[in-house]
Design an enzyme around this catalytic site. Sequence first.
Site, PDB file in Angstrom:
ATOM      1  N   ASP A  13       0.804  -1.106   0.005  1.00  0.00           N
ATOM      2  CA  ASP A  13      -0.043  -0.074  -0.066  1.00  0.00           C
ATOM      3  C   ASP A  13       0.936   1.246   0.012  1.00  0.00           C
ATOM      4  OD1 ASP A  13      -1.552   2.195   0.682  1.00  0.00           O
ATOM      5  OD2 ASP A  13      -2.695   1.280   2.323  1.00  0.00           O
ATOM      6  N   TYR A 227       1.910   1.350  14.522  1.00  0.00           N
ATOM      7  CA  TYR A 227       0.908   0.771  13.371  1.00  0.00           C
ATOM      8  C   TYR A 227       1.251   1.583  12.218  1.00  0.00           C
ATOM      9  CZ  TYR A 227      -3.243   0.530  10.851  1.00  0.00           C
ATOM     10  OH  TYR A 227      -4.116   0.467   9.868  1.00  0.00           O
ATOM     11  N   LYS A 230      -2.635  -2.795   8.131  1.00  0.00           N
ATOM     12  CA  LYS A 230      -2.575  -4.068   8.266  1.00  0.00           C
ATOM     13  C   LYS A 230      -1.983  -4.929   7.349  1.00  0.00           C
ATOM     14  CE  LYS A 230      -4.995  -6.076  11.714  1.00  0.00           C
ATOM     15  NZ  LYS A 230      -4.451  -7.062  12.644  1.00  0.00           N
ATOM     16  N   TYR A 346      -4.564   0.146  16.865  1.00  0.00           N
ATOM     17  CA  TYR A 346      -4.547   1.549  17.504  1.00  0.00           C
ATOM     18  C   TYR A 346      -5.272   1.311  18.891  1.00  0.00           C
ATOM     19  CZ  TYR A 346      -5.290   3.816  12.962  1.00  0.00           C
ATOM     20  OH  TYR A 346      -5.296   4.425  11.689  1.00  0.00           O
TER      21      TYR A 346
HETATM   22  C1  F6R Z   1      -7.480  -0.453   8.177  1.00  0.00           C
HETATM   23  C2  F6R Z   1      -7.245   0.807   7.619  1.00  0.00           C
HETATM   24  C3  F6R Z   1      -8.315   1.911   7.736  1.00  0.00           C
HETATM   25  C4  F6R Z   1      -7.523   3.080   8.694  1.00  0.00           C
HETATM   26  C5  F6R Z   1      -8.735   3.993   9.083  1.00  0.00           C
HETATM   27  C6  F6R Z   1      -7.748   5.263   9.774  1.00  0.00           C
HETATM   28  O1  F6R Z   1      -6.468  -1.367   7.859  1.00  0.00           O
HETATM   29  O2  F6R Z   1      -6.321   1.009   6.839  1.00  0.00           O
HETATM   30  O3  F6R Z   1      -9.373   1.523   8.412  1.00  0.00           O
HETATM   31  O4  F6R Z   1      -6.927   2.454   9.866  1.00  0.00           O
HETATM   32  O5  F6R Z   1      -9.239   4.480   7.833  1.00  0.00           O
HETATM   33  O6  F6R Z   1      -6.931   5.798   9.013  1.00  0.00           O
HETATM   34  P1  F6R Z   1      -5.868   6.788   9.686  1.00  0.00           P
HETATM   35  O7  F6R Z   1      -5.348   6.514  10.812  1.00  0.00           O
HETATM   36  O8  F6R Z   1      -4.717   6.896   8.405  1.00  0.00           O
HETATM   37  O9  F6R Z   1      -6.558   8.074   9.539  1.00  0.00           O
HETATM   38 MG    MG Z   2      -4.134   2.033   3.256  1.00  0.00          MG
HETATM   39 MG    MG Z   3      -4.925  -2.172   2.653  1.00  0.00          MG
END
Ligand code: F6R
Ligand code: MG
Ligand code: MG
Length: 366
Positions: A13, A227, A230, A346
């Site tokens: 990613d 973090y 995933k 998280y």
């Molecule tokens: C799970 C994922 C999303 C992010 C969520 C918060 O693998 O990629 O659910 O965890 O959108 O993202 P941030 O912390 O980047 O705002």
């Molecule tokens: Mg992503």
């Molecule tokens: Mg992904």
Amino acid sequence: MGKKITLSVIKADVGGFVGHSSVHPELLETARGVLAGSPLLIDFHVTHVGDDINLIMTHENGKDNGSIHQLAWDTFLSCTGVAKKLKLYGAGQDLLSDAFSGNVKGMGPGVAELEFEERGSEPVIVFMADKTEPGAWNLPLYKMFADPFNTIGLVIDPKMHKGFLFEIRDLIENKKVTFSCPEELYDMLVFIGATGRYVVKSVFQKETNEIVATSSTQRLNLMAGRYVGKDDPVLLVRCQSGFPAVGEALEPFANPHLVSGWMRGSHSGPLMPVPVAMSNPTRFDGPPRVAALGFQLCGGKLLGPQDFFADPSYDLARQKANEIANYIRRMGPFEPHRLHLNEMEYTTLPDVSKRLKDRFEKLRLS
Ligand code: F6R
Ligand code: MG
Ligand code: MG
């Protein structure tokens, strides 16, 4: 011995569009351009599932080959450049270091590689998941290679009847162990039922000792020490002629099992089988998705793909996944929808605990 072909799937990613839901088409075009310019590959197919770019490549350089890994790394770097220019979300998030060390393992991208002598006919399936972790493959792999209620070939195909060897990895202690099935099924299940820690790395056919399946087993969150998303794993399965039939490999996904991941990598939810075009997680950043692309190899050329979960026979699985999602979402921040404390990606627990430390009073046993 004939010459060996290696099927390498390397994914990362390097920037989401929009948020963490999908990949911008310019990134996919960039990746195709870089791979097309390389003399190393026999063939390639670039695709995405959710916000992950998957580089599906064939070549004759073997597994863990420095040049192939470098090519994948350079491809993701070029895509990161475009992602930064377009201000895509989390640009470069899976490239954990600026300096490439010769192998992408441990550097962020997920890797699954199969090296084998191409059979008279070589059907393979590339499974790719988003918003979940490598342990998501444990249950389907168990069904494909050890459950006669899923795979009738285990009962009536003489080449499958002896069973399969499962190589399991302990992702916490970094150890491996191999179980011979069906004799050691119960021992194996003690471990692979714990999907956050033990994962099936590879499966071998006992009759010939041939490798039949392999998965990516990176744990990005542990590697980075914080973090960064995933792992969103991939799984490669060779099919037919003593290996599971294509339909036996696809069958486990007709029942959307619960996997860890989903919103903020901190929830349990159903794994929904989808075609690539439907692989963009939306509801609560999910539910977690899996796509399955089939290829016939022909001298290393990738004939395909067949986008298997585009088939209407997976409509009910999608409906069931939606019903499960509806049900489990009602639990909000409560376990078991929200993962157990030590499995969440998280957490605010340390901060909140620190702030409220003095409010906790010791209880005396009376
Ligand atoms: C799970 C994922 C999303 C992010 C969520 C918060 O693998 O990629 O659910 O965890 O959108 O993202 P941030 O912390 O980047 O705002
Ligand atoms: Mg992503
Ligand atoms: Mg992904």
